[in-house]
Each structure stands twice: as C-alpha cells, then as structure tokens.
Enzyme design. Structure first.
Site, mmCIF file in Angstrom:
data_model
loop_
_atom_site.group_PDB
_atom_site.id
_atom_site.type_symbol
_atom_site.label_atom_id
_atom_site.label_comp_id
_atom_site.label_asym_id
_atom_site.label_seq_id
_atom_site.Cartn_x
_atom_site.Cartn_y
_atom_site.Cartn_z
ATOM 1 N N ASP A 61 0.752 -1.304 0.219
ATOM 2 C CA ASP A 61 0.048 0.078 0.025
ATOM 3 C C ASP A 61 0.862 1.222 0.124
ATOM 4 O O ASP A 61 0.388 2.548 0.328
ATOM 5 C CB ASP A 61 -0.911 -0.083 1.270
ATOM 6 C CG ASP A 61 0.059 -0.134 2.505
ATOM 7 O OD1 ASP A 61 1.006 -0.079 2.607
ATOM 8 O OD2 ASP A 61 -0.748 0.133 3.725
ATOM 9 N N CYS A 114 4.920 -0.544 2.337
ATOM 10 C CA CYS A 114 5.239 -1.626 2.519
ATOM 11 C C CYS A 114 6.783 -1.845 3.170
ATOM 12 O O CYS A 114 6.965 -2.518 4.043
ATOM 13 C CB CYS A 114 5.337 -2.647 1.281
ATOM 14 S SG CYS A 114 6.362 -1.780 -0.020
ATOM 15 N N HIS A 145 8.506 -3.644 -4.136
ATOM 16 C CA HIS A 145 7.647 -4.029 -3.008
ATOM 17 C C HIS A 145 8.961 -4.540 -2.005
ATOM 18 O O HIS A 145 9.812 -5.169 -2.300
ATOM 19 C CB HIS A 145 6.696 -5.068 -3.431
ATOM 20 C CG HIS A 145 5.874 -5.450 -2.059
ATOM 21 N ND1 HIS A 145 4.910 -4.506 -1.680
ATOM 22 C CD2 HIS A 145 5.860 -6.657 -1.670
ATOM 23 C CE1 HIS A 145 4.485 -5.295 -0.462
ATOM 24 N NE2 HIS A 145 4.867 -6.555 -0.701
#
Length: 325
Positions: free
Chosen positions: A178, A181, A315
């Site tokens: 989101d 992370c 990510h």
C-alpha cells in the site's frame, strides 16, 4: 482455474462487497478497492503455487494459463474500479479512459483526486505530488501493457528467493502493498525480534526516518540529489526540496527505499539485510551486527526486495524463520 467471483468485476448484485456502493463515501470506496486488490494478489499467489505442481509439461501449460487468467482478472478489476471512481465524478468531461486510470492510481496512492474546479491554483507542493502521481500512473499503464512478461519475471524472482531462503531456513511474510510496505515490513521484523508486538508502528517509523534525515541532512543530500533531478520547481532551494521530501516521507504513502533504510538502520541501531532475487543482496548497518538472531532484541532485520511484485513494481516483504519442519 479457480473461481474468483469476489474480485472478477461482476455486477453489484452478484458482488456482495459493493452491494451498498451508492452509499459509500470516497474513503470507504478506496478502502474497498485496496482490499479487492489485496484479494487478487492473494489469489495470484494461490494460483502460482497450484501451477508449480505436476510435470514440466503440465507446469508450462498451467503457467501460460495462469498468466492469461491473472492478466484478465487484473484488467477487469482496474476497469471496475475506474467505473466506480467515475461514478463519484473522477473523470474528465469526455469520459477519457486514461483519465480514469490516472485517477485510480492517484486515489490508491493517497493523492487527492477531487475535481479541479473545486481547488484554487495548485501550490508547488501540489504540483510536485501531481507529477509523482502521473509518474505512478504511467508506470501502472506500462505494467498493464506488459502484464504477461511481468508475471513471468515475478515467478523467476520468487523462485530465486525461495532457493536462497531454503538452506537458511527462512520464508517470506507477505506485507500489504500500500505504499507503506517498507515500514510495515520493518514493523513486522521488530515484532519478531521482540517476541511480541513492535515498539513502533509503521507511521512512527516513517516519522523517525524523516527526523533522522533532517538532522543528518549532509549525509543524505548527495544520495538525494542522485535520485531526484531538478524539475519545473528548480527555483526551490536544495534545502527546501529536501525538506519537502522529508515531509512526504513522514506524512504520505510514498514508497520507501535506500535513503529511508539508511536512516532506519541508525535510528533503530539495527543491522539490516535486504535479500533480492533480481539484484545482489544488500547489507546495511554492519556496525550494529550481532549473532543474536531472531531470539535477540539486537538481532538482524531481514527484508526481501521484489522488483516485480504484484504488478505494482517495487515492493518489500518481511523475512522470518521457517517454523514448518
């Protein structure tokens, strides 16, 4: 392939989460969108695990089918979200599809998508946030255009990490993608190290990183300049641009990276190890390294860096001991 009716763009009467869509506020809709994206990501993980079973020929066939299915589901979900945002007025007068996608990305990133006529002339900070949102939108569009390739790259990346972690007795703890992370992954690691809950929330970690960078600006400015070229706001002083960057770190969902990790390793006085399936592993804060492992409060923070995660780009996940023997 497995049924995914809850995130496959079905009409509202068949899709329970949006049965009260007309009564949803903007924040409620965006919260539901994030949840549906997370559901799709979890479904992709399940499908990938299922596709890894069987002979090589069967796996190859399942892999192709998986790529097509994930691409279809992702496209359907994007279209569904864009239409729902459009129902709240987030589209241009021509109903331009690209505008809907841009607004979707801005909304999920936490950037205001209110109609322009409701706002006065944007400030420099607003223009800077708008530019970042446009860059995110452009990246999202490229991701969609190359979806099949990215899914394949992600599988390769994950397989490399699995091979790296297996002899070390480590596994990945999935973290919500989101924008927070990196900080959520560090929060998860601090909870593992303490054997309970983390002493800091992800938001407090953001504020700590920003405060440390401000206090030690001379240590971070060279790296900041290398990653942030001067744009239309060139009339801003370097100090002002760096301060605006720190404000984004502490008060938005801006992605974290090497600068923030560098700050956190000193704030927390922790040795940080970042594993990757696409790049060489990175070690930070060697001066804080100990042999305490996960059972010690001075142990190493272990993160995994994913270049091709979830079709969203970069990510971070948390890395934990494998408790399944």
């Amino acid at each position: 392939m497995a049924d995914v009716q809850d995130i496959d763009g079905k009409p509202c009467e068949e899709n329970l989460p949006c049965s009260s869509q007309k009564q949803e506020t903007c924040d409620e809709m965006l919260s539901r969108h994030r949840k549906e994206i997370s559901q799709l990501q979890n479904k992709e993980i399940e499908l990938k695990k299922a596709a890894a079973r069987g002979s090589k020929a069967e796996q190859k066939a399942k892999k192709k089918q998986l790529e097509e299915e994930i691409s279809r589901l992702s496209t359907n979900l994007k279209e569904k979200h864009a239409k729902e945002l459009a129902s709240l007025g987030y589209s241009d007068s021509n109903g331009n599809d690209k505008s809907n996608i841009d607004n979707l990305v801005k909304a999920i990133a936490g950037v205001s998508v209110a109609p322009l006529q409701d706002h006065p002339k944007p400030s420099k900070g607003a223009r800077r946030r708008e530019k970042r949102a446009q860059q995110e939108a452009a990246r999202e569009q490229r991701i969609q255009e190359e979806q099949s390739t990215i899914v394949s790259d992600r599988m390769i990346e994950d397989e490399k990490l699995e091979r790296k972690f297996e002899p070390l007795g480590l596994v990945i703890n999935e973290i919500k993608p989101d924008g927070h992370c990196l900080y959520r992954a560090v929060e998860d690691q601090l909870a593992l190290l303490s054997g309970g809950s983390s002493p800091y929330t992800y938001q407090e970690l953001r504020e700590m990183a920003a405060a440390y960078m401000r206090k030690h600006a001379s240590d971070f400015l060279p790296f900041f300049l290398s990653e942030n070229t001067i744009d239309g706001d060139s009339d801003n002083s370097l100090a002002e641009r760096f301060e605006n960057y720190c404000k984004e770190v502490e008060s938005t969902a801006a992605w974290g990276g090497q600068l923030e990790l560098g700050a956190l390793t000193h704030c927390l006085r922790k040795h940080i190890m970042i594993f990757s399936g696409s790049f060489p592993d990175v070690e930070m804060g060697k001066e804080y390294k100990s042999d305490g492992g996960f059972s010690s409060s001075t142990g190493t923070i272990r993160l995994s860096y994913h270049r091709h995660a979830f079709g969203l780009g970069e990510h971070y996940n948390s890395v934990a001991p494998n408790l399944i023997k």
